[in-house]
Design a protein around this motif. Structure first.
Motif, mmCIF file in Angstrom:
data_model
loop_
_atom_site.group_PDB
_atom_site.id
_atom_site.type_symbol
_atom_site.label_atom_id
_atom_site.label_comp_id
_atom_site.label_asym_id
_atom_site.label_seq_id
_atom_site.Cartn_x
_atom_site.Cartn_y
_atom_site.Cartn_z
ATOM 1 N N ILE A 22 13.527 0.870 13.636
ATOM 2 C CA ILE A 22 14.501 1.158 12.570
ATOM 3 C C ILE A 22 15.529 2.184 13.053
ATOM 4 O O ILE A 22 16.722 2.047 12.813
ATOM 5 N N ALA B 112 18.366 -3.455 6.031
ATOM 6 C CA ALA B 112 17.372 -3.473 4.948
ATOM 7 C C ALA B 112 16.360 -4.602 5.163
ATOM 8 O O ALA B 112 15.149 -4.399 4.963
ATOM 9 N N SER B 113 16.850 -5.768 5.615
ATOM 10 C CA SER B 113 15.951 -6.911 5.860
ATOM 11 C C SER B 113 14.962 -6.582 6.972
ATOM 12 O O SER B 113 13.773 -6.891 6.862
ATOM 13 N N VAL B 115 13.984 -3.623 7.933
ATOM 14 C CA VAL B 115 13.039 -2.596 7.448
ATOM 15 C C VAL B 115 11.949 -3.266 6.592
ATOM 16 O O VAL B 115 10.758 -3.013 6.780
ATOM 17 N N ALA B 116 12.380 -4.159 5.680
ATOM 18 C CA ALA B 116 11.432 -4.852 4.806
ATOM 19 C C ALA B 116 10.478 -5.728 5.628
ATOM 20 O O ALA B 116 9.271 -5.757 5.385
ATOM 21 N N MET B 117 11.060 -6.398 6.635
ATOM 22 C CA MET B 117 10.256 -7.288 7.476
ATOM 23 C C MET B 117 9.194 -6.501 8.245
ATOM 24 O O MET B 117 8.036 -6.928 8.335
ATOM 25 N N ALA B 119 7.908 -3.662 7.370
ATOM 26 C CA ALA B 119 6.900 -3.192 6.409
ATOM 27 C C ALA B 119 5.910 -4.323 6.073
ATOM 28 O O ALA B 119 4.693 -4.114 6.088
ATOM 29 N N ILE B 120 6.442 -5.512 5.812
ATOM 30 C CA ILE B 120 5.580 -6.659 5.455
ATOM 31 C C ILE B 120 4.682 -7.040 6.620
ATOM 32 O O ILE B 120 3.478 -7.244 6.459
ATOM 33 N N SER B 122 3.733 -5.148 9.048
ATOM 34 C CA SER B 122 2.737 -4.084 9.247
ATOM 35 C C SER B 122 1.566 -4.296 8.290
ATOM 36 O O SER B 122 0.397 -4.228 8.686
#
Lengths: 163, 160
Positions: A22, B112-113, B115-117, B119-120, B122
Motif C-alpha cells: 500500500i 482503494a481497490s 487496499v480492499a483486495m 485486506a480480503i 489477508s
C-alpha cells in the motif's frame, strides 16, 4: 491442524507485505529529494574544451544544460553575468555583476534541455568570471527568485593586436 | 538652421526611442502572458493534469520571443506565432484539469481497490489458507503407496 503460533506468523507476514504494498502504491510518482541542475558545456556540447582566452568582441560559444527534478513544471531564467575575482556568489546570494544575457526555459519534471549560448565581451578583462545563475519564476509571488544554483567559467579577454 | 536641425534630430531620437520601447514592450507583453499561462499550468498540474505537451508549446513560444528579439525584421510574425501558441495552451487548460481530475479519481479508486483486495486476501489466507494447504497436500499425495521396508520394533523406536 495448524497451531496458533504459526497462524500469528502468517498474519504478521500478511500485514507487513500488505502495508509495504500500500505504501508503495501511494508513494509511487512522488519525488523524495527535489532538485534542479545547471551545467556548463563546452563548444562541442561536452564537458571540456572551454575557452580560456578570448578576444574582445569574439563570440564565446557554450552550451547550458538544465535539468528539472523538482517534481513539477518549472520556469527557469538563467542570467549570464560578468564578474571577477571579488564577485561574491553563493547558494543564497546572487552575483552583483552586469548582466550579459538572459535565457528562459520552461521544463516539465524529469526533463532536461541543452541550450546554446553565444556571448561577447566588449572590453579587455583579466580573470573575468562568466557566471550563469539559475533563477526561477515563482507563480505565487509572480516574481523571479534566485534558486541558489550557478556555474562559472574563468576567462581572460584580451584586445586584438594591430599589426 | 541649426535650431531646425537640432529639433529634427531630437524628434528622430524621440520617435526611435518610442519605437524601440514599443518593440520591447510587445516582447515583454508576450513574456508576461507566457508567465501568466505558466502559473495556470502549475495549478492545473497540481490538480493532476498532464502538462507536458502544453509546457513544450510554452517553451516554443519563449523561443519565438527570443528569435523575435534577434530578428527585428520578422518580429511581428514570430510574436504573433508565439501569441497563438500561448492562446492555444491557455484554452486547453480547462480540459487538461478535467482529465487530471478524472485521472486522480481513478487512481484513488485503484488504490482503494488494492487496499480492499489486500485486506480480503489477508482474511481469506488467514482463515482458509491452512485448510486449503492441507487439502491440496492430501490431494497431491492421495495416490502415494507407502511401502514398509523394514519393520522396526516398537521398543527400538522408543530407544529402549
Amino acid at each position: 491442524m495448524i497451531d496458533e503460533e504459526v497462524k500469528a506468523v502468517i498474519l504478521a507476514i500478511i500485514i507487513v507485505v500488505g502495508v509495504f504494498s500500500i505504501a508503495q502504491l501511494i508513494a509511487s510518482g512522488r519525488v523524495v529529494e527535489p532538485f534542479s541542475a545547471i551545467g556548463l558545456l563546452g563548444p562541442k556540447m561536452k564537458i571540456g574544451d572551454y575557452p580560456k582566452n578570448v578576444l574582445v568582441n569574439q563570440t564565446i560559444n557554450l552550451y547550458l544544460f538544465i535539468d528539472n527534478h523538482e517534481g513539477h513544471l518549472m520556469y527557469y531564467v538563467i542570467y549570464a553575468k560578468l564578474g571577477n575575482r571579488s564577485t561574491m556568489i553563493n547558494e543564497n546570494v546572487s552575483a552583483n555583476a552586469p548582466i550579459l544575457d538572459r535565457y528562459e526555459v520552461i521544463l516539465p519534471h524529469g526533463e532536461n534541455i541543452t541550450i546554446p549560448v553565444s556571448l561577447k565581451i566588449q572590453k579587455p578583462y583579466r580573470n573575468a568570471r562568466l557566471i550563469f545563475e539559475m533563477w526561477i519564476y515563482d507563480p505565487a509571488s509572480e516574481t523571479l527568485r534566485y534558486h541558489g544554483r550557478w556555474v562559472q567559467l574563468w576567462i581572460n579577454v584580451t584586445a586584438p593586436t594591430i599589426s | 538652421m541649426i535650431k531646425e536641425l537640432a529639433a529634427s534630430l531630437i524628434s528622430v531620437l524621440i520617435i526611435s526611442s518610442i519605437m524601440i520601447q514599443g518593440c520591447m514592450g510587445e516582447n515583454e507583453d508576450v513574456i508576461r502572458s507566457i508567465r501568466d499561462t505558466y502559473s495556470k499550468l502549475v495549478k492545473a498540474e497540481e490538480k493532476g493534469a498532464d502538462v507536458r505537451d502544453a509546457a513544450m508549446k510554452l517553451q516554443k513560444a519563449l523561443k519565438l520571443v527570443e528569435e523575435a528579439e534577434e530578428n527585428p525584421e520578422n518580429r511581428e510574425t514570430l510574436l504573433s506565432e508565439a501569441r497563438e501558441l500561448v492562446e492555444e495552451v491557455r484554452s486547453s487548460i480547462p480540459l487538461l484539469i478535467e482529465e487530471g481530475e478524472k485521472k486522480i479519481f481513478w487512481r484513488n479508486i485503484a488504490i482503494a481497490s488494492v487496499v480492499a483486495m489486500i485486506a480480503i486476501l489477508s482474511f481469506l489466507t488467514y482463515y482458509y489458507g491452512p485448510r486449503v494447504f492441507w487439502t491440496l497436500w492430501l490431494k497431491i499425495r492421495s495416490r502415494w503407496v507407502i511401502e514398509i521396508i523394514e519393520r522396526v520394533r516398537e521398543n527400538d523406536r522408543r530407544g529402549g
